[in-house]
Design an enzyme around this catalytic site. Sequence first.
Site, short mmCIF file in Angstrom:
data_model
loop_
_atom_site.label_atom_id
_atom_site.label_comp_id
_atom_site.label_asym_id
_atom_site.label_seq_id
_atom_site.Cartn_x
_atom_site.Cartn_y
_atom_site.Cartn_z
N ASP A 173 16.28 -37.58 57.59
CA ASP A 173 16.35 -38.68 58.55
C ASP A 173 17.62 -39.53 58.42
OD1 ASP A 173 13.95 -37.77 59.48
OD2 ASP A 173 12.95 -39.73 59.43
N GLN B 204 10.16 -31.11 59.86
CA GLN B 204 10.50 -29.70 60.06
C GLN B 204 12.01 -29.48 59.86
OE1 GLN B 204 10.04 -26.34 63.59
NE2 GLN B 204 9.59 -28.42 64.10
N GLU C 248 -0.10 -40.62 67.67
CA GLU C 248 -0.89 -40.02 66.58
C GLU C 248 -1.73 -41.09 65.86
OE1 GLU C 248 1.70 -37.45 64.15
OE2 GLU C 248 0.88 -35.82 65.36
N LYS D 82 12.44 -43.21 44.17
CA LYS D 82 11.98 -44.53 43.71
C LYS D 82 10.53 -44.54 43.23
CE LYS D 82 11.64 -46.57 48.32
NZ LYS D 82 12.29 -47.57 49.13
P1 FAD Z 1 11.39 -39.21 53.75
O1 FAD Z 1 10.20 -38.38 54.01
O2 FAD Z 1 11.40 -40.62 54.27
O3 FAD Z 1 11.67 -39.23 52.18
C1 FAD Z 1 12.64 -40.06 51.61
C2 FAD Z 1 12.34 -40.22 50.13
O4 FAD Z 1 13.37 -41.02 49.54
C3 FAD Z 1 11.02 -40.93 49.84
O5 FAD Z 1 10.36 -40.31 48.77
C4 FAD Z 1 11.46 -42.34 49.47
O6 FAD Z 1 10.55 -42.99 48.58
C5 FAD Z 1 12.80 -42.06 48.76
N1 FAD Z 1 13.71 -43.20 48.81
C6 FAD Z 1 14.04 -43.95 49.88
N2 FAD Z 1 14.94 -44.89 49.52
C7 FAD Z 1 15.17 -44.73 48.20
C8 FAD Z 1 16.02 -45.40 47.27
N3 FAD Z 1 16.80 -46.42 47.62
N4 FAD Z 1 16.02 -44.96 45.99
C9 FAD Z 1 15.24 -43.91 45.60
N5 FAD Z 1 14.42 -43.24 46.46
C10 FAD Z 1 14.40 -43.64 47.74
N6 FAD Z 1 7.84 -34.89 61.48
C11 FAD Z 1 7.42 -33.63 61.75
O7 FAD Z 1 8.23 -32.69 61.71
N7 FAD Z 1 6.12 -33.37 62.06
C12 FAD Z 1 5.17 -34.33 62.09
O8 FAD Z 1 4.00 -34.06 62.37
C13 FAD Z 1 5.57 -35.67 61.79
N8 FAD Z 1 4.65 -36.65 61.78
C14 FAD Z 1 5.04 -37.93 61.45
C15 FAD Z 1 4.08 -38.92 61.44
C16 FAD Z 1 4.44 -40.23 61.14
C17 FAD Z 1 3.40 -41.30 61.13
C18 FAD Z 1 5.80 -40.54 60.86
C19 FAD Z 1 6.19 -41.97 60.55
C20 FAD Z 1 6.77 -39.56 60.87
C21 FAD Z 1 6.40 -38.24 61.18
N9 FAD Z 1 7.35 -37.20 61.20
C22 FAD Z 1 6.95 -35.92 61.50
C23 FAD Z 1 8.74 -37.47 60.85
C24 FAD Z 1 8.95 -37.15 59.36
O9 FAD Z 1 8.00 -37.82 58.57
C25 FAD Z 1 10.36 -37.50 58.89
O10 FAD Z 1 11.30 -36.90 59.74
C26 FAD Z 1 10.53 -37.00 57.45
O11 FAD Z 1 9.70 -37.73 56.58
C27 FAD Z 1 11.99 -37.11 56.99
O12 FAD Z 1 12.09 -36.54 55.72
P2 FAD Z 1 13.17 -37.09 54.68
O13 FAD Z 1 13.05 -36.26 53.46
O14 FAD Z 1 14.48 -37.22 55.33
O15 FAD Z 1 12.71 -38.58 54.36
P1 NAD Z 2 10.30 -42.83 68.69
O1 NAD Z 2 11.60 -43.50 68.69
O2 NAD Z 2 10.24 -41.37 68.97
O3 NAD Z 2 9.32 -43.53 69.75
C1 NAD Z 2 9.26 -44.93 69.82
C2 NAD Z 2 8.62 -45.36 71.15
O4 NAD Z 2 8.56 -46.78 71.16
C3 NAD Z 2 9.40 -44.92 72.36
O5 NAD Z 2 8.52 -44.38 73.33
C4 NAD Z 2 10.06 -46.22 72.85
O6 NAD Z 2 10.25 -46.25 74.26
C5 NAD Z 2 9.04 -47.25 72.41
N1 NAD Z 2 9.64 -48.59 72.23
C6 NAD Z 2 10.82 -48.89 71.63
N2 NAD Z 2 11.04 -50.22 71.68
C7 NAD Z 2 9.97 -50.78 72.30
C8 NAD Z 2 9.62 -52.10 72.65
N3 NAD Z 2 10.41 -53.15 72.37
N4 NAD Z 2 8.43 -52.31 73.28
C9 NAD Z 2 7.60 -51.28 73.55
N5 NAD Z 2 7.90 -49.98 73.26
C10 NAD Z 2 9.07 -49.74 72.64
O7 NAD Z 2 9.65 -43.18 67.26
P2 NAD Z 2 8.44 -42.50 66.49
O8 NAD Z 2 7.32 -42.20 67.41
O9 NAD Z 2 8.18 -43.36 65.31
O10 NAD Z 2 9.05 -41.12 65.98
C11 NAD Z 2 10.12 -41.13 65.04
C12 NAD Z 2 10.55 -39.71 64.72
O11 NAD Z 2 9.51 -39.06 64.00
C13 NAD Z 2 10.81 -38.88 65.97
O12 NAD Z 2 11.89 -38.03 65.75
C14 NAD Z 2 9.54 -38.08 66.12
O13 NAD Z 2 9.79 -36.83 66.72
C15 NAD Z 2 9.10 -37.90 64.67
N6 NAD Z 2 7.64 -37.78 64.63
C16 NAD Z 2 7.13 -36.55 64.89
C17 NAD Z 2 5.76 -36.38 64.91
C18 NAD Z 2 5.22 -35.00 65.20
O14 NAD Z 2 5.99 -34.05 65.25
N7 NAD Z 2 3.92 -34.86 65.39
C19 NAD Z 2 4.91 -37.46 64.65
C20 NAD Z 2 5.47 -38.72 64.40
C21 NAD Z 2 6.85 -38.87 64.39
#
Ligand code: FAD
Ligand code: NAD
Length: 402
Positions: free
Chosen positions: A302, A320, A172, A40
């Site tokens: 995801d 990852q 984070e 998108k």
């Molecule tokens: P996304 O990264 O969400 O990519 C989906 C893509 O599809 C995007 O470009 C989006 O714009 C596009 N898209 C969505 N809907 C549409 C549509 N309808 N039409 C066209 N395009 C569309 N994971 C780790 O392993 N290590 C980390 O350190 C880590 N840190 C994170 C920190 C944060 C703050 C968050 C929120 C997540 C973190 N995660 C981490 C989790 C990780 O970001 C997700 O698991 C990962 O982004 C999933 O990859 P994906 O390709 O499935 O989806």
């Molecule tokens: P999560 O689901 O892992 O954690 C959400 C937290 O919110 C939980 O501890 C849960 O108990 C709490 N929660 C849920 N409902 C609540 C409520 N009503 N009130 C208060 N607390 C509530 O979600 P996330 O942290 O966004 O992570 C999403 C995914 O992205 C996970 O798979 C995670 O491993 C991944 N991620 C990974 C990294 C990394 O590897 N460094 C960083 C960010 C996200």
Amino acid sequence: MAQNRKKVLVLGAGYAGLQTVTKLQKQISADEAEITLINKNDYHYEATWLHEASAGTISYEDLLYPVKSVINEDKVNFVKAEVTKIDRNAKKVETDAGIFDFDILVVGLGFESETFGIKGMKDHAFQIENVLTSRNLARHIEDKFANYAASKEKDDRDLAILVGGAGFTGIEFLGELTDRIPELCNKYGVDQSKVKITCVEAAPKMLPMFSDDLVNHAVNYLENKGVEFKIATPIVACNENGFVVKVNDEEQQLEANTSVWAAGVRGSQLMEASFDGVKRGRIVNEQDLTIAGHDDIFVIGDCAAFIPAGEERPLPTTAQIAMQQGEHVAKNIKHILEGQPTQEFDYVDRGTVCSLGSNDGVGIVYGRDIIGKKAAFMKKVIDTRAVFKLGGIGLAFKKGKF
Ligand code: FAD
Ligand code: NAD
């Protein structure tokens, strides 16, 4: 060009979709398949750095690079469009830029914030969901500091920030906030002791996959930087004044002018509309990453709930895993094009690191706990490796964290 080229359609240029395409373009010739990637936006963003852009420790622009900068346009047709419907049986995908048919489909539409229907959460809390939500949140936090500094009648709630959820995203984000707050206090002449950051977590324990040592380090680090934790305290509503939480069966209002929901994600809403048996936007895959009844549709990242053979629970949703799945799907598409059987996906867990701002962290790498600066360094290596895997050495030099 061969007339009977198979049409490979990849939806989403996140970690899963972009890794599929960047690997596939190296493995096949333009004669073998017609590859189309739909996303998108015309950029890819580092979703794993969204907490940094949300706190303002980096700019939202640092997250981005053009999709076209990493694809080979001789082999891949990139279309900037929003997918609106997947018709799996007619083998067509509808978008706001037209309809695309496919022989092989890869769905990598990623994650969205999940507020579990909590009243007011979508309207009154900021989400950490994409580039725009992060940009808005960082600007809002800074605006509140500026407003506090400029106004005669000080509203202490301008300096109060509520963070819902102490999962990886919440922790984070708090780490980045504690890096950012001293900068904002300096910039606007605000007394740092007036800033109030509160993290509210429903569960009795945070980061349950980590040992007590790691969790205690994270909590102590953040508490020393001024974060207050309210554990075993579910958020039940959100309004313009902040979160409503439940304590001993009684509702309490926590007040702040910034509320951030970091307590859950789900797969794309399009998943429920397109496939059967989808829960929270995620579908259970077959072992080769296709889905039941469709050996030409792969769902990864995801939007997938991959359960390794012999296990009961799906893998978590991480970049990852999304990237390993993308790499695997590229190989499986190559097998299909060559008339060979597809292979099962085997996930290699290299570990997990949770950053605490730029200079600290906790994690498990190859089975070993790491803490402090070592973890922070490792997190930067992981972040840079992801850029390298998608865009090669040139992009790693440009965007990597050195
Ligand atoms: P996304 O990264 O969400 O990519 C989906 C893509 O599809 C995007 O470009 C989006 O714009 C596009 N898209 C969505 N809907 C549409 C549509 N309808 N039409 C066209 N395009 C569309 N994971 C780790 O392993 N290590 C980390 O350190 C880590 N840190 C994170 C920190 C944060 C703050 C968050 C929120 C997540 C973190 N995660 C981490 C989790 C990780 O970001 C997700 O698991 C990962 O982004 C999933 O990859 P994906 O390709 O499935 O989806
Ligand atoms: P999560 O689901 O892992 O954690 C959400 C937290 O919110 C939980 O501890 C849960 O108990 C709490 N929660 C849920 N409902 C609540 C409520 N009503 N009130 C208060 N607390 C509530 O979600 P996330 O942290 O966004 O992570 C999403 C995914 O992205 C996970 O798979 C995670 O491993 C991944 N991620 C990974 C990294 C990394 O590897 N460094 C960083 C960010 C996200």
